[in-house]
Design a protein around this motif. Structure first.
Motif, short mmCIF file in Angstrom:
data_model
loop_
_atom_site.label_atom_id
_atom_site.label_comp_id
_atom_site.label_asym_id
_atom_site.label_seq_id
_atom_site.Cartn_x
_atom_site.Cartn_y
_atom_site.Cartn_z
N GLU A 43 0.83 -1.21 0.00
CA GLU A 43 0.00 0.00 0.00
C GLU A 43 0.86 1.26 0.00
O GLU A 43 0.55 2.23 -0.68
N THR A 44 1.97 1.23 0.73
CA THR A 44 2.89 2.36 0.75
C THR A 44 3.47 2.59 -0.64
O THR A 44 3.55 3.74 -1.10
N ASN A 45 3.86 1.53 -1.31
CA ASN A 45 4.39 1.66 -2.67
C ASN A 45 3.34 2.21 -3.62
O ASN A 45 3.64 3.05 -4.48
N GLN A 46 2.09 1.78 -3.49
CA GLN A 46 1.02 2.29 -4.34
C GLN A 46 0.80 3.78 -4.09
O GLN A 46 0.60 4.55 -5.03
N LEU A 47 0.83 4.19 -2.83
CA LEU A 47 0.68 5.61 -2.51
C LEU A 47 1.82 6.43 -3.08
O LEU A 47 1.60 7.54 -3.57
N LYS A 48 3.04 5.91 -3.03
CA LYS A 48 4.17 6.62 -3.61
C LYS A 48 4.00 6.78 -5.12
O LYS A 48 4.30 7.85 -5.67
N LYS A 49 3.51 5.74 -5.79
CA LYS A 49 3.28 5.83 -7.23
C LYS A 49 2.20 6.86 -7.55
O LYS A 49 2.33 7.65 -8.48
N ARG A 50 1.13 6.87 -6.76
CA ARG A 50 0.06 7.85 -6.98
C ARG A 50 0.56 9.27 -6.74
O ARG A 50 0.23 10.19 -7.49
N LEU A 51 1.36 9.45 -5.69
CA LEU A 51 1.92 10.77 -5.38
C LEU A 51 2.83 11.24 -6.51
O LEU A 51 2.78 12.40 -6.91
N LYS A 52 3.62 10.34 -7.06
CA LYS A 52 4.50 10.69 -8.17
C LYS A 52 3.68 11.10 -9.39
O LYS A 52 4.01 12.07 -10.07
#
Length: 123
Positions: A43-52
């Motif tokens: 979930e943290t990785n998905q949030l980082k991708k969305r933020l990017k």
């Protein structure tokens, strides 16, 4: 004395049997914690991708410039410059970088850099 040995033997057997039951439940807890940890990492990785992706969209979006004495004004050119880039240009200019260096660092033409500086009343 024989009763004491027999009692200790029975208590030992009971403890061994209980350890099998409680040992498995702690193993389940460890597996649950590991699954939660993996899920949290994903979930943290998905949030980082969305933020990017959001940051990239902001870099592409339009820009509003504030000209001293005039107020907010939307720049209408072939390539709008985002506010983050404008702030970077102003910062580099205040640090003494040349227009050519600022142009290279901001991926803009020298004319666009001069226009941004002029719009901000710096040049």
């Amino acid at each position: 004395m024989d009763n004491l040995i027999l009692l200790l033997l029975i208590v030992g057997i009971i403890c061994v049997l209980l350890s099998f039951f409680f040992g498995r439940s702690s193993q389940r807890h460890a597996e649950d914690i590991e699954n939660i940890s993996i899920s949290l990492h994903q979930e943290t990785n998905q949030l980082k991708k969305r933020l990017k992706a959001v940051e990239e969209e902001m870099m592409i979006g339009g820009v509003t410039h504030v000209t001293p004495g005039i107020g907010p004004k939307t720049k209408t050119s072939s390539k709008p410059v985002h506010e983050i880039i404008v702030n970077q240009i102003l910062s580099l200019h205040s640090q003494g970088y040349s227009i050519a260096d600022i142009s290279k660092r901001s991926s803009l033409t020298t004319e666009e850099v001069v226009e941004v500086l002029r719009m901000r009343g710096v040049r």
